[in-house]
Scaffold this motif. Structure first.
Motif, PDB file in Angstrom:
ATOM      1  N   CYS A 184      99.580 -51.768  49.808  1.00  0.00           N
ATOM      2  CA  CYS A 184      98.305 -51.789  50.462  1.00  0.00           C
ATOM      3  C   CYS A 184      97.394 -50.726  49.944  1.00  0.00           C
ATOM      4  O   CYS A 184      96.266 -50.922  50.035  1.00  0.00           O
ATOM      5  N   ILE A 185      98.002 -49.392  49.739  1.00  0.00           N
ATOM      6  CA  ILE A 185      96.833 -48.561  49.333  1.00  0.00           C
ATOM      7  C   ILE A 185      96.508 -48.971  48.024  1.00  0.00           C
ATOM      8  O   ILE A 185      95.110 -48.802  47.739  1.00  0.00           O
ATOM      9  N   GLU A 186      96.909 -49.337  47.115  1.00  0.00           N
ATOM     10  CA  GLU A 186      96.366 -50.113  45.778  1.00  0.00           C
ATOM     11  C   GLU A 186      95.320 -50.812  45.840  1.00  0.00           C
ATOM     12  O   GLU A 186      94.225 -50.814  45.480  1.00  0.00           O
ATOM     13  N   CYS A 187      95.670 -52.019  46.777  1.00  0.00           N
ATOM     14  CA  CYS A 187      94.484 -52.947  47.153  1.00  0.00           C
ATOM     15  C   CYS A 187      93.560 -52.399  47.818  1.00  0.00           C
ATOM     16  O   CYS A 187      92.219 -52.810  47.437  1.00  0.00           O
ATOM     17  N   HIS A 188      93.649 -51.470  48.821  1.00  0.00           N
ATOM     18  CA  HIS A 188      92.468 -50.875  49.498  1.00  0.00           C
ATOM     19  C   HIS A 188      91.627 -50.143  48.680  1.00  0.00           C
ATOM     20  O   HIS A 188      90.609 -49.899  49.049  1.00  0.00           O
ATOM     21  N   GLU A 189      92.284 -49.452  47.705  1.00  0.00           N
ATOM     22  CA  GLU A 189      91.622 -48.671  46.560  1.00  0.00           C
ATOM     23  C   GLU A 189      90.620 -49.451  45.847  1.00  0.00           C
ATOM     24  O   GLU A 189      89.349 -49.062  45.533  1.00  0.00           O
ATOM     25  N   GLN A 190      91.048 -50.618  45.748  1.00  0.00           N
ATOM     26  CA  GLN A 190      90.068 -51.504  44.739  1.00  0.00           C
ATOM     27  C   GLN A 190      88.724 -52.054  45.538  1.00  0.00           C
ATOM     28  O   GLN A 190      87.748 -52.059  45.094  1.00  0.00           O
ATOM     29  N   PHE A 191      89.134 -52.030  46.854  1.00  0.00           N
ATOM     30  CA  PHE A 191      87.828 -52.324  47.821  1.00  0.00           C
ATOM     31  C   PHE A 191      87.360 -51.355  48.396  1.00  0.00           C
ATOM     32  O   PHE A 191      86.222 -51.512  49.123  1.00  0.00           O
ATOM     33  N   GLU A 192      87.577 -50.238  48.156  1.00  0.00           N
ATOM     34  CA  GLU A 192      87.063 -48.899  48.660  1.00  0.00           C
ATOM     35  C   GLU A 192      87.198 -48.905  50.189  1.00  0.00           C
ATOM     36  O   GLU A 192      85.984 -48.415  50.632  1.00  0.00           O
ATOM     37  N   LYS A 193      88.132 -49.323  50.715  1.00  0.00           N
ATOM     38  CA  LYS A 193      88.405 -49.258  52.316  1.00  0.00           C
ATOM     39  C   LYS A 193      89.697 -48.930  52.519  1.00  0.00           C
ATOM     40  O   LYS A 193      90.706 -49.073  51.993  1.00  0.00           O
ATOM     41  N   GLY A 194      89.944 -48.348  53.809  1.00  0.00           N
ATOM     42  CA  GLY A 194      91.351 -47.881  54.070  1.00  0.00           C
ATOM     43  C   GLY A 194      91.704 -46.755  53.489  1.00  0.00           C
ATOM     44  O   GLY A 194      90.865 -45.867  52.961  1.00  0.00           O
ATOM     45  N   PRO A 195      92.968 -46.359  53.405  1.00  0.00           N
ATOM     46  CA  PRO A 195      93.435 -45.431  53.017  1.00  0.00           C
ATOM     47  C   PRO A 195      93.370 -45.290  51.270  1.00  0.00           C
ATOM     48  O   PRO A 195      93.228 -45.998  50.539  1.00  0.00           O
ATOM     49  N   GLN A 196      93.332 -43.978  51.062  1.00  0.00           N
ATOM     50  CA  GLN A 196      93.126 -43.281  49.479  1.00  0.00           C
ATOM     51  C   GLN A 196      94.393 -43.063  48.915  1.00  0.00           C
ATOM     52  O   GLN A 196      95.287 -42.521  49.646  1.00  0.00           O
ATOM     53  N   SER A 197      94.896 -43.136  47.789  1.00  0.00           N
ATOM     54  CA  SER A 197      96.267 -42.645  47.222  1.00  0.00           C
ATOM     55  C   SER A 197      96.240 -41.141  47.449  1.00  0.00           C
ATOM     56  O   SER A 197      95.093 -40.616  47.080  1.00  0.00           O
ATOM     57  N   GLY A 198      97.239 -40.593  47.912  1.00  0.00           N
ATOM     58  CA  GLY A 198      97.464 -39.129  48.026  1.00  0.00           C
ATOM     59  C   GLY A 198      96.874 -38.804  49.653  1.00  0.00           C
ATOM     60  O   GLY A 198      96.842 -37.468  49.627  1.00  0.00           O
ATOM     61  N   SER A 199      96.298 -39.542  50.127  1.00  0.00           N
ATOM     62  CA  SER A 199      95.591 -39.268  51.470  1.00  0.00           C
ATOM     63  C   SER A 199      96.736 -38.986  52.531  1.00  0.00           C
ATOM     64  O   SER A 199      97.792 -39.400  52.793  1.00  0.00           O
ATOM     65  N   ASP A 200      96.304 -37.752  53.254  1.00  0.00           N
ATOM     66  CA  ASP A 200      97.271 -37.375  54.457  1.00  0.00           C
ATOM     67  C   ASP A 200      96.470 -38.067  55.641  1.00  0.00           C
ATOM     68  O   ASP A 200      97.006 -37.764  56.848  1.00  0.00           O
ATOM     69  N   ASN A 201      95.576 -39.113  55.501  1.00  0.00           N
ATOM     70  CA  ASN A 201      94.954 -39.758  56.694  1.00  0.00           C
ATOM     71  C   ASN A 201      95.586 -40.901  57.395  1.00  0.00           C
ATOM     72  O   ASN A 201      95.298 -41.891  57.019  1.00  0.00           O
ATOM     73  N   CYS A 202      96.786 -40.724  57.642  1.00  0.00           N
ATOM     74  CA  CYS A 202      97.786 -41.704  58.194  1.00  0.00           C
ATOM     75  C   CYS A 202      97.189 -42.646  59.105  1.00  0.00           C
ATOM     76  O   CYS A 202      97.494 -43.774  59.365  1.00  0.00           O
ATOM     77  N   SER A 203      96.099 -41.890  60.198  1.00  0.00           N
ATOM     78  CA  SER A 203      95.474 -42.797  61.098  1.00  0.00           C
ATOM     79  C   SER A 203      94.644 -43.873  60.776  1.00  0.00           C
ATOM     80  O   SER A 203      94.095 -44.609  61.569  1.00  0.00           O
ATOM     81  N   LYS A 204      94.274 -43.873  59.575  1.00  0.00           N
ATOM     82  CA  LYS A 204      93.442 -44.996  58.677  1.00  0.00           C
ATOM     83  C   LYS A 204      94.074 -46.532  59.313  1.00  0.00           C
ATOM     84  O   LYS A 204      93.601 -47.490  59.508  1.00  0.00           O
ATOM     85  N   CYS A 205      95.633 -46.303  59.113  1.00  0.00           N
ATOM     86  CA  CYS A 205      96.193 -47.664  59.109  1.00  0.00           C
ATOM     87  C   CYS A 205      97.377 -47.717  60.492  1.00  0.00           C
ATOM     88  O   CYS A 205      97.376 -48.449  61.305  1.00  0.00           O
ATOM     89  N   HIS A 206      97.803 -46.323  60.615  1.00  0.00           N
ATOM     90  CA  HIS A 206      98.727 -46.185  61.937  1.00  0.00           C
ATOM     91  C   HIS A 206      97.795 -45.724  63.048  1.00  0.00           C
ATOM     92  O   HIS A 206      97.588 -44.619  63.315  1.00  0.00           O
ATOM     93  N   VAL A 207      97.331 -46.767  63.742  1.00  0.00           N
ATOM     94  CA  VAL A 207      96.370 -46.454  64.644  1.00  0.00           C
ATOM     95  C   VAL A 207      96.887 -46.280  66.167  1.00  0.00           C
ATOM     96  O   VAL A 207      96.340 -46.157  67.143  1.00  0.00           O
ATOM     97  N   LEU A 208      97.785 -47.167  66.456  1.00  0.00           N
ATOM     98  CA  LEU A 208      98.239 -47.278  68.027  1.00  0.00           C
ATOM     99  C   LEU A 208      99.486 -46.528  68.151  1.00  0.00           C
ATOM    100  O   LEU A 208     100.616 -46.397  67.370  1.00  0.00           O
TER     101      LEU A 208
END
Length: 148
Positions: free
Chosen positions: A124-148
Motif C-alpha cells: 500500500c505504501i509503495e503504491c500510494h507514494e507513486q500517486f503521492e496520496k496517503g502514507p509515505q514510507s517511514g511515516s509515523d502518521n498511522c491515522s492516514k489509513c487507520h481512521v476508525l
C-alpha cells in the motif's frame, strides 16, 4: 361516502399490488458484485476501510487486480483474499511459514512469507507514494489509513 363494495375493491387491489411487489422483489433481486465493494480490516492500530472502486477505477488509482493480488498471475478465477496466505498466526501457530509450504519454487518469485500487516504496509505504501496520496514510507502518521 364510498360504498362497501368500492372499499372492498380498493382493499383487494392494494393487497394484490402488495403481493405483486413482494413477488417481483424476490424474483429479481439485485445482483451482488463479483468483488467486495468495501472491506473493513480490523487491526490493532485501528480499523482500515479499503474501497475497491477507488483503487481500481480509472478516475482513482487505476490499479488492476494483479497489482495487489500478485499470486497467481493472470488468473482471474483463482484470485484469493490476502489473508489466505498472509495470515495473522492462530493461537496454535498454524499458518504457512513459507510460500513453498503450498507451492513449487518454479511457480513463484518470492518464497518468504510475510505477515498480512507487512504485506499491506509494503504494497500500500509503495503504491500510494507513486500517486503521492496517503502514507509515505517511514511515516509515523498511522491515522492516514487507520481512521476508525
Amino acid at each position: 361516502m364510498t360504498s362497501k363494495k368500492q372499499l372492498l375493491f380498493a382493499y383487494g387491489l392494494a393487497i394484490h399490488l402488495l403481493l405483486v411487489g413482494i413477488i417481483c422483489y424476490a424474483a429479481f433481486p439485485a445482483k451482488a458484485p463479483e468483488e467486495p465493494i468495501r472491506i473493513m480490516y480490523q487491526t490493532n492500530a485501528g480499523k482500515v476501510l479499503f474501497d475497491h472502486y477507488t483503487h481500481t477505477d480509472a478516475t482513482g488509482y487505476g490499479a488492476s487486480c494483479f497489482d495487489c493480488h500478485h499470486h497467481p498471475m493472470d488468473d482471474d478465477s483463482a484470485l484469493i483474499a490476502c489473508g489466505e496466505c498472509h495470515q495473522v498466526p492462530a493461537e496454535d501457530g498454524a499458518k504457512p511459514d513459507r510460500c513453498l509450504d503450498c507451492h513449487d519454487e518454479s511457480d513463484i518469485e518470492d518464497t518468504e512469507m510475510i505477515s498480512r500487516a507487512d504485506a499491506f504496509h509494503q504494497g500500500c505504501i509503495e503504491c500510494h507514494e507513486q500517486f503521492e496520496k496517503g502514507p509515505q514510507s517511514g511515516s509515523d502518521n498511522c491515522s492516514k489509513c487507520h481512521v476508525l
